[in-house]
Design a protein around this motif. Structure first.
Motif, PDB file in Angstrom:
ATOM      1  N   GLU B 181       0.797  -1.293   0.039  1.00 47.82           N
ATOM      2  CA  GLU B 181      -0.097   0.018   0.037  1.00 47.82           C
ATOM      3  C   GLU B 181       0.767   1.279   0.031  1.00 47.82           C
ATOM      4  O   GLU B 181       0.659   1.926   0.725  1.00 47.82           O
ATOM      5  CB  GLU B 181      -0.899  -0.045   1.155  1.00 47.82           C
ATOM      6  N   THR B 184      -1.354   4.738  -0.095  1.00 49.09           N
ATOM      7  CA  THR B 184      -2.400   4.800   0.636  1.00 49.09           C
ATOM      8  C   THR B 184      -2.707   5.969   1.573  1.00 49.09           C
ATOM      9  O   THR B 184      -3.538   6.767   1.799  1.00 49.09           O
ATOM     10  CB  THR B 184      -2.943   3.422   1.474  1.00 49.09           C
ATOM     11  N   THR B 213      -2.370  -3.735  -2.722  1.00 47.64           N
ATOM     12  CA  THR B 213      -3.105  -2.606  -2.606  1.00 47.64           C
ATOM     13  C   THR B 213      -4.635  -3.135  -2.826  1.00 47.64           C
ATOM     14  O   THR B 213      -5.005  -4.034  -3.025  1.00 47.64           O
ATOM     15  CB  THR B 213      -2.979  -1.926  -3.980  1.00 47.64           C
TER      16      THR B 213
END
Lengths: 305, 270, 294
Positions: B181, B184, B213
């Motif tokens: 991620e 994010t 992700t």
């Protein structure tokens, strides 16, 4: 950082002022004076003594005089030890107490931090349980219990260590252990808790993901973060050591500030007791400031605003 | 095959019983390839890659096999000795974590944190390692890198910190880059920059990528193949174009429907 | 005190269900064992003296420095005045435990009222009230208590007040923090909208939410108070004869330890065991309320 230091010092003034006032009020409100000894003094002698120590003046004048003297770091003459100033007594007692206190603090940190770290790195293992039970024991055995027990075993039953007084390093062994053990136990518990938390933190995971050696992960990446709670504990720790030194110095007959305080209180030596309390106050305030500065040095995120 | 993962299982012993986080994961990764692992939080996607590097919490139990090419018949990562793993981590498989705020050590200067990887795996010494670290920072386009290398992480913005993370991951030119991620925690405008940087870095070093992700849009832009995970199991796998054109599993369809705007899957580049 | 304040603050954070906490506490063998041992000590101190043929102040010069032994009339031996140590130790325990409990409650009440008021009123009042707490924190209070004891004589009531007055600071800080956090919650807003007066809101909505931290606070403060009283008594500034406490017994024991070590060992072991149990229970309670570290 200089500005911060100065502001912190200025912030300590009201604290010290209240401390001083409280000490003064309590002393004067107390029943009995410094010359209420076993023997009734002749009125003339008594009046002379009171005049000499300004006890015949009004309380306000005495208070003002005291504040003015203290502002110049003059704690006045001791009532109990005639012809000796409180400054002299503090000057003679402080090095002794400071040596004892510093050694105890060092003892607590040098043993406590590694103990806590070892427990944290083997969490819920045998080392952990043993260390933490020992730490709880250390916290639960008061220094005034530990001290006489040690004297009993090491000085009375076996002639391994001197039971009291001042001399070589041997004279410091038992007082330092008595004074430092509870502190060490606290430090170990604190070190364990913070180490466990830090070892689970994201940045330690990053360090491990980089393939660094376990030693580098622990000593370089985890330890500084784990030490910050211990640094902030140093302030209360110093206060605790000062408190403890009162009873430890009394037990071991060490001529430090703590013993002066106790004998001063028992003999209604106003100026000596006030001087020592105030000196302790200054010491604690100064130490807390030092701890804050150390904290900032350890944690670059702290800004001295 | 560069990395061959077979029947990977991850369980956690918790006070409330055993939690099965990953239940039999298989995948292969060829050199230079890029694989997306997609799923909601809790689907086991992060746990599986952390398991490969032995980075899970102490209460995790891992079984299965993960072979990394090299040596005689490859290196088995699962259950490997600590020293074996330490030589792989950061050198052959490097990780980029989600939250650059907490993933960098707040107590150490940036340059130290990058240089120590080079010291560890490349045997560089003090000044050489630091010089190389500054080059790495320049490569991820940190302006005035020589000066900022001496900064602490809190003196950087979120996007800049993630650049530092990428520089750190690339320091030893790993064969596999695992990004968990990576965008994010960042602002939308910064996300695109970081993804570009990642693509550029791969083009330069030829590293394979495992991109974890929940954002299908990110996978579409970066990856050639993808896995869709749900509750610890793979529910769908295949080429990006195939899955985006005709998802087979209901869950994949639901995920696709949740993406507000779908770029036509155009060759994976930026 | 900071370390303890932190501990307590941690206890506040996890205000999980009491039933969960109870289950976790039961699983903590150290805490349960401590609870059992403490129960025995407390029961013995409360009821024990009634079952002994001796009392704690009668002197018997025909039986001074009797060594401990279960076959004897004096299980724990006697002191230099021929007083029975078994009864004296239990009687001292009564005093120590009583002081611990009462002084803790005093500080609890002061701390909760002060902290909740500061947190609820907020703004400038809060600022001033907390600044006072900060200043008091920096005071070497113990020395004032010693002075009080010296000047005004040894007086149990004074000990309660003095110790209670020192210990409330931690509680005030924590309660204030909690109150500030709770104040923004919708159910408090609703009560305020409905026109409930501030003290009623504090008493009905905020105080019950503090039960977890209060439980931990009590178990961790009682041993601290007992320790402090013992410290005073050891310096000869605590309870006065004929009343006694563990600290006073330890003091007497230390003075005669060369001659009669049991006089030191018995009260020392009782005091340490009690503190040990309280600390373990407090720890277990905190972990049970906030299982983060397990």
């Amino acid at each position: 950082m200089l500005g911060y230091t100065l502001r912190r010092l200025a912030g300590a003034v009201p604290t010290l002022f209240i401390l001083l006032t409280l000490a003064f009020v309590m002393m004067r409100a107390a029943p009995g004076g410094p010359f209420d000894g076993d023997r009734e003094l002749p009125p003339q002698v008594r009046a002379n003594l009171e005049a000499k120590y300004h006890l015949d003046e009004s309380l306000y004048v005495q208070y003002g005089r005291y504040l003015w003297d203290v502002a110049r770091f003059d704690f006045g003459p001791s009532f109990q030890y005639r012809d000796v100033s409180v400054n002299d007594l503090i000057a003679s007692g402080f090095p002794v107490s400071a040596t004892l206190g510093a050694a105890s603090l060092a003892f607590a940190l040098i043993l406590g931090v590694p103990l806590g770290m070892a427990a944290a790195l083997r969490q819920n293992g045998a080392v952990d349980y043993t260390a933490m039970t020992a730490a709880m024991l250390g916290i639960s055995i008061p220094n005034f219990v530990l001290a006489p027990l040690m004297i009993l075993v090491f000085a009375v039953y076996n002639d391994w260590l001197p039971a009291g007084g001042l001399g070589g390093w041997q004279h410091y062994v038992m007082p330092v252990i008595a004074l430092g053990t509870a502190m060490m136990a606290y430090v170990a518990r604190l070190a364990r808790a913070s180490m466990i938390e830090v070892m689970r933190s994201n940045h330690v995971r990053t360090a491990r993901a980089k393939g660094l050696s376990a030693a580098r992960v622990v000593w370089v990446h985890a330890l500084p973060a784990a030490l910050t709670p211990i640094v902030s504990f140093l302030g209360p720790a110093a206060a605790g050591i000062i408190t403890g030194s009162v009873v430890i110095e009394t037990i071991f007959g060490i001529p430090g500030l703590g013993q002066f305080f106790v004998s001063g209180a028992l003999n209604r030596d106003y100026t000596l007791v006030m001087g020592v309390v105030l000196f302790y106050g200054i010491l604690i305030v100064g130490f807390n400031l030092l701890v804050d500065l150390l904290y900032g040095w350890l944690d670059p995120r702290v800004a001295y605003r | 095959m560069l990395l061959d993962v077979r029947d990977l299982q991850v369980r956690f012993d918790t006070p409330d019983g055993v939690v099965e986080a990953v239940r039999g994961l298989d995948f292969e990764l060829a050199g230079g390839e890029s694989l997306g692992i997609v799923g909601e939080s809790g689907s086991g996607k992060s746990q599986s890659v952390l398991a490969l590097l032995g980075l899970l919490a102490a209460n995790a139990r891992v079984s299965g096999s993960a072979r990394l090419a090299g040596g005689d018949g490859g290196i088995e990562l699962i259950g490997a000795r600590r020293r074996v793993l330490e030589r792989v981590r950061g050198a052959r498989i490097a990780m980029i974590f989600q939250d650059p705020m907490t993933a960098l050590n707040p107590h150490l200067r940036i340059v130290t944190q990058i240089a120590e990887v080079l010291v560890r795996h490349r045997g560089l010494r003090g000044r050489a390692a630091r010089a190389r670290a500054i080059e790495m920072l320049e490569a991820v386009r940190i302006p005035d890198a020589a000066r900022r290398a001496r900064y602490f992480p809190h003196q950087f913005s979120g996007g800049m910190r993630q650049r530092v993370m990428i520089a750190m991951a690339l320091a030893c030119e790993p064969e596999i880059l695992v990004a968990d991620e990576p965008t994010t925690a960042l602002d939308v405008t910064v996300q695109a920059e970081i993804l570009d940087l990642l693509a550029e870095a791969r083009a330069r070093t030829g590293a394979a990528l495992v991109l974890i992700t929940h954002d299908l849009g990110v996978v579409a832009g970066q990856c050639e193949r993808m896995l869709v995970m749900r509750e610890g199991e793979v529910v769908e796998r295949g080429g990006i174009e195939g899955i985006f054109a005709a998802p087979e599993h209901d869950y994949t369809r639901a995920l696709l429907a949740a993406v507000p705007r779908l770029d036509p899957p155009g060759g994976g580049g930026s | 005190m900071n370390a303890r304040a932190e501990t307590l603050e941690r206890a506040v954070r996890g205000r999980s269900l009491w039933r969960d906490a109870l289950v976790r506490l039961r699983a903590n063998r150290a805490a349960i064992a401590s609870l059992a041992v403490l129960g025995v000590i407390v029961a013995a101190c409360v009821a024990g003296p009634w079952f002994s043929p001796h009392d704690h102040f009668t002197q018997d010069y025909g039986a001074i420095w009797v060594e401990p032994g279960l076959t004897d009339a004096h299980w724990f031996g006697t002191d230099s005045l021929g007083r029975d140590l078994f009864v004296r130790a239990l009687e001292g325990g009564r005093m120590s435990l009583l002081i611990g409990l009462v002084a803790t409650l005093v500080s609890l009440v002061i701390g909760v009222v002060y902290g909740a008021t500061a947190g609820y009123l907020g703004g400038r009042v809060d600022g001033v009230m907390m600044r006072i707490v900060d200043i008091l924190y920096a005071m070497p209070f113990l020395f004032f208590v010693i002075l009080l004891m010296v000047f005004f004589g040894r007086n149990i009531l004074l000990i309660f007040v003095a110790i209670g007055a020192i210990n409330w600071l931690d509680m005030a800080r924590i309660v204030r923090g909690q109150t500030l956090a709770l104040k923004g919650q919708p159910f408090i807003e609703a009560a305020r909208m409905a026109g409930a007066p501030a003290p009623a809101i504090i008493a009905r909505h905020i105080v019950p939410n503090l039960l977890g931290v209060v439980a931990v606070y009590i178990t961790l403060t009682i041993p601290q108070v007992i320790l402090f009283e013992s410290f005073l008594s050891f310096l000869g500034l605590g309870v006065a004869e004929p009343a006694t406490s563990w600290g006073a017994l330890i003091k007497d024991g230390a003075d005669e330890m060369g001659r009669a070590p049991w006089l030191l060992v018995v009260p020392a072991v009782l005091l340490a065991a009690t503190l040990f149990c309280f600390n373990f229970i407090g720890d277990g309670l905190r972990d049970a309320l906030d299982p983060k570290d397990r």
